[in-house]
Design an enzyme around this catalytic site. Structure first.
Site, mmCIF file in Angstrom:
data_model
loop_
_atom_site.group_PDB
_atom_site.id
_atom_site.type_symbol
_atom_site.label_atom_id
_atom_site.label_comp_id
_atom_site.label_asym_id
_atom_site.label_seq_id
_atom_site.Cartn_x
_atom_site.Cartn_y
_atom_site.Cartn_z
ATOM 1 N N ASN A 33 0.826 -1.225 0.000
ATOM 2 C CA ASN A 33 0.000 0.000 0.000
ATOM 3 C C ASN A 33 0.858 1.272 0.000
ATOM 4 O O ASN A 33 0.320 2.381 -0.020
ATOM 5 C CB ASN A 33 -0.980 0.012 1.183
ATOM 6 C CG ASN A 33 -0.278 0.025 2.531
ATOM 7 O OD1 ASN A 33 0.929 0.230 2.611
ATOM 8 N ND2 ASN A 33 -1.045 -0.200 3.591
ATOM 9 N N ASP A 52 -4.091 -2.090 -0.531
ATOM 10 C CA ASP A 52 -4.041 -2.481 0.867
ATOM 11 C C ASP A 52 -4.581 -3.910 0.978
ATOM 12 O O ASP A 52 -5.525 -4.283 0.279
ATOM 13 C CB ASP A 52 -4.919 -1.523 1.675
ATOM 14 C CG ASP A 52 -4.608 -1.613 3.160
ATOM 15 O OD1 ASP A 52 -4.006 -0.655 3.682
ATOM 16 O OD2 ASP A 52 -4.961 -2.633 3.790
ATOM 17 N N PHE A 74 5.079 -9.878 4.222
ATOM 18 C CA PHE A 74 5.842 -8.947 5.062
ATOM 19 C C PHE A 74 4.984 -7.780 5.551
ATOM 20 O O PHE A 74 5.312 -7.150 6.553
ATOM 21 C CB PHE A 74 7.019 -8.355 4.265
ATOM 22 C CG PHE A 74 8.040 -9.363 3.841
ATOM 23 C CD1 PHE A 74 9.086 -9.703 4.677
ATOM 24 C CD2 PHE A 74 7.955 -9.990 2.604
ATOM 25 C CE1 PHE A 74 10.037 -10.633 4.287
ATOM 26 C CE2 PHE A 74 8.899 -10.921 2.212
ATOM 27 C CZ PHE A 74 9.941 -11.245 3.047
ATOM 28 N N ALA A 75 3.933 -7.448 4.803
ATOM 29 C CA ALA A 75 3.178 -6.228 5.091
ATOM 30 C C ALA A 75 2.489 -6.334 6.454
ATOM 31 O O ALA A 75 1.708 -7.253 6.677
ATOM 32 C CB ALA A 75 2.132 -6.002 4.006
ATOM 33 N N SER A 78 4.165 -2.657 12.605
ATOM 34 C CA SER A 78 5.284 -3.334 13.278
ATOM 35 C C SER A 78 5.954 -2.521 14.387
ATOM 36 O O SER A 78 7.092 -2.806 14.736
ATOM 37 C CB SER A 78 6.332 -3.745 12.238
ATOM 38 O OG SER A 78 6.870 -2.594 11.624
ATOM 39 N N TYR A 142 1.497 -5.758 19.573
ATOM 40 C CA TYR A 142 2.177 -6.147 18.330
ATOM 41 C C TYR A 142 2.570 -7.628 18.381
ATOM 42 O O TYR A 142 2.260 -8.408 17.484
ATOM 43 C CB TYR A 142 3.414 -5.265 18.112
ATOM 44 C CG TYR A 142 4.326 -5.772 17.039
ATOM 45 C CD1 TYR A 142 3.877 -5.880 15.722
ATOM 46 C CD2 TYR A 142 5.638 -6.170 17.323
ATOM 47 C CE1 TYR A 142 4.715 -6.369 14.727
ATOM 48 C CE2 TYR A 142 6.472 -6.648 16.340
ATOM 49 C CZ TYR A 142 6.015 -6.751 15.042
ATOM 50 O OH TYR A 142 6.839 -7.240 14.068
ATOM 51 N N PHE A 209 17.890 4.757 25.837
ATOM 52 C CA PHE A 209 16.741 4.467 26.692
ATOM 53 C C PHE A 209 17.151 3.586 27.883
ATOM 54 O O PHE A 209 16.920 2.386 27.892
ATOM 55 C CB PHE A 209 15.641 3.767 25.893
ATOM 56 C CG PHE A 209 15.017 4.628 24.817
ATOM 57 C CD1 PHE A 209 14.842 5.998 24.994
ATOM 58 C CD2 PHE A 209 14.592 4.061 23.615
ATOM 59 C CE1 PHE A 209 14.257 6.780 24.002
ATOM 60 C CE2 PHE A 209 13.999 4.840 22.630
ATOM 61 C CZ PHE A 209 13.837 6.206 22.818
ATOM 62 N N GLY A 284 8.357 -1.319 28.200
ATOM 63 C CA GLY A 284 8.217 -2.593 27.493
ATOM 64 C C GLY A 284 9.496 -3.157 26.919
ATOM 65 O O GLY A 284 9.461 -4.198 26.260
#
Ligand code: UFG
Length: 337
Positions: A33, A52, A74-75, A78, A142, A209, A284
């Site tokens: 897309n 899409d 792969f789409a 993420s 995710y 981080f 996280g």
């Protein structure tokens, strides 16, 4: 020669895999897309269908053409952080798109399906390195979405005989060693491109981080795996699927590097400092994620060609220097060559 449908083939990992397929002589059709993908990342001569995956009529019409020997999917959405703000969108989109795509593949008589999965399936692991026997307990929407998609494919195999592979990527990094493709996300959230951008003055200073993790230098350990090695693994698992077997495989180099070690590598390769400051932990982030790829090696003969962190960083650095604005620079650069 075989024929493959590649979703997300204009994206980062997908485009490197398309190139590998084309180079070994396979026929490829890309559907993307272009929300994250780039037209310029699809090799000349490879058809790109801009659609899409939620557009099921568009997907059905792709499968109405000549039969595909396999689908490489792969789409997906993420970003771990984004998934914690929009969990339902992540689950609805990633799971729905994967399983409707698998449904279309089954209806079209296609027998092989490979999906991109993730280390985020494991949440905070019990032990390092992480093999496929570790408990699956995602700590993000995710990760959960990818686990649900994998489970849907289990059922597609059981009921419809669809052979499937899920490759659980650890930290995909680097760029095509020949400089044809690279990493160009918007927004960019990954450590290596952010550190390179900071060093080149193309982005803000890097924030580290957290330095209070239970690791040797206090920063998180990650397993960076070269995107070309990831592409090679996809080709190898396609061969396993063609032999009638399914599988779930972790993929990384089996060695963790800290955030500070990555910064040092970028400074070594680039020959200039990475401006950075120390910030708080990111929600996280597990302290350490390192893959065991022993199963992948045993089942497919995969071994990484670019396991060294410096090789990974050097290819990423070279691409960014050649394309300071990412694929936005790609066409003018080619025209001038
Ligand atoms: N990091 C920083 N500063 C930044 C960006 C990252 O210090 O600006 C640190 C992170 O805290 C982490 C490491 O650099 O320790 C790598 O971070 P990335 O964002 O590059 O990658 P992640 O490890 O967070 O993400 C990867 C994959 C995800 C997968 C996740 C599993 O990209 O798809 O591992 O936790 F879900």
């Amino acid at each position: 020669m075989a024929r493959f449908l590649v979703t997300g083939g204009a994206g980062y990992v997908g485009s490197h895999c398309v190139l590998a397929l084309v180079e070994r002589g396979d026929d490829v059709v890309v559907i993307d897309n272009l929300r994250q993908g780039h037209r310029a990342a699809v090799p000349a001569g490879v058809p790109l269908i801009e659609a899409d995956l939620a557009d099921r009529a568009a997907v059905a019409s792709v499968f109405a053409g000549p039969r595909f020997d396999g689908v490489l999917h792969f789409a997906a959405l993420s970003l771990v952080g984004e998934s914690m703000r929009e969990p339902l969108r992540y689950m609805a989109e990633n799971v729905g798109n994967t399983l409707w795509l698998a449904d279309a593949a089954v209806r079209a008589g296609c027998r092989s399906f490979v999906m991109s999965s993730t280390a985020a399936l494991f949440g905070t692991p019990d032990t390092i390195p992480i093999d496929e026997g570790q408990p699956l307990r995602p700590a993000s929407a995710y990760g959960e979405s990818k686990l649900m998609a994998e489970r849907g494919l289990d059922w597609a195999e059981r009921v419809h005989g669809l052979n499937s592979a899920a490759l659980r990527y650890f930290n995909a990094a680097g760029a095509d060693p020949a400089g044809r493709l690279g990493e160009d996300h918007d927004p960019e959230t990954h450590l290596i491109p952010l550190a390179i951008n900071a060093a080149l003055g193309l982005g803000p200073e890097l924030t580290v981080f957290g330095t209070d993790y239970p690791t040797p230098d206090g920063t998180c350990l990650r397993d960076y795996v070269h995107v070309t090695d990831l592409a090679d693994a996809h080709l190898r698992v396609l061969d396993v699927l063609a032999s009638g077997r399914s599988g779930r495989w972790n993929i990384g180099n089996g060695r963790g590097y800290s955030v500070k070690e990555v910064i040092a590598a970028v400074e070594r390769i680039g020959g200039r400092p990475v401006p950075h400051r120390i910030g708080p932990r990111r929600d996280g982030d597990p302290a350490a994620l390192v893959a065991s790829s022993a199963k992948l090696a045993a089942d497919t003969g995969w071994t990484p060609r670019f396991a060294a962190l410096d090789d990974i960083v050097a290819t990423a650095w070279a691409w960014r220097v050649a394309h300071p604005r990412g694929y936005g620079d790609r066409r003018p650069v080619e025209a001038a060559a």
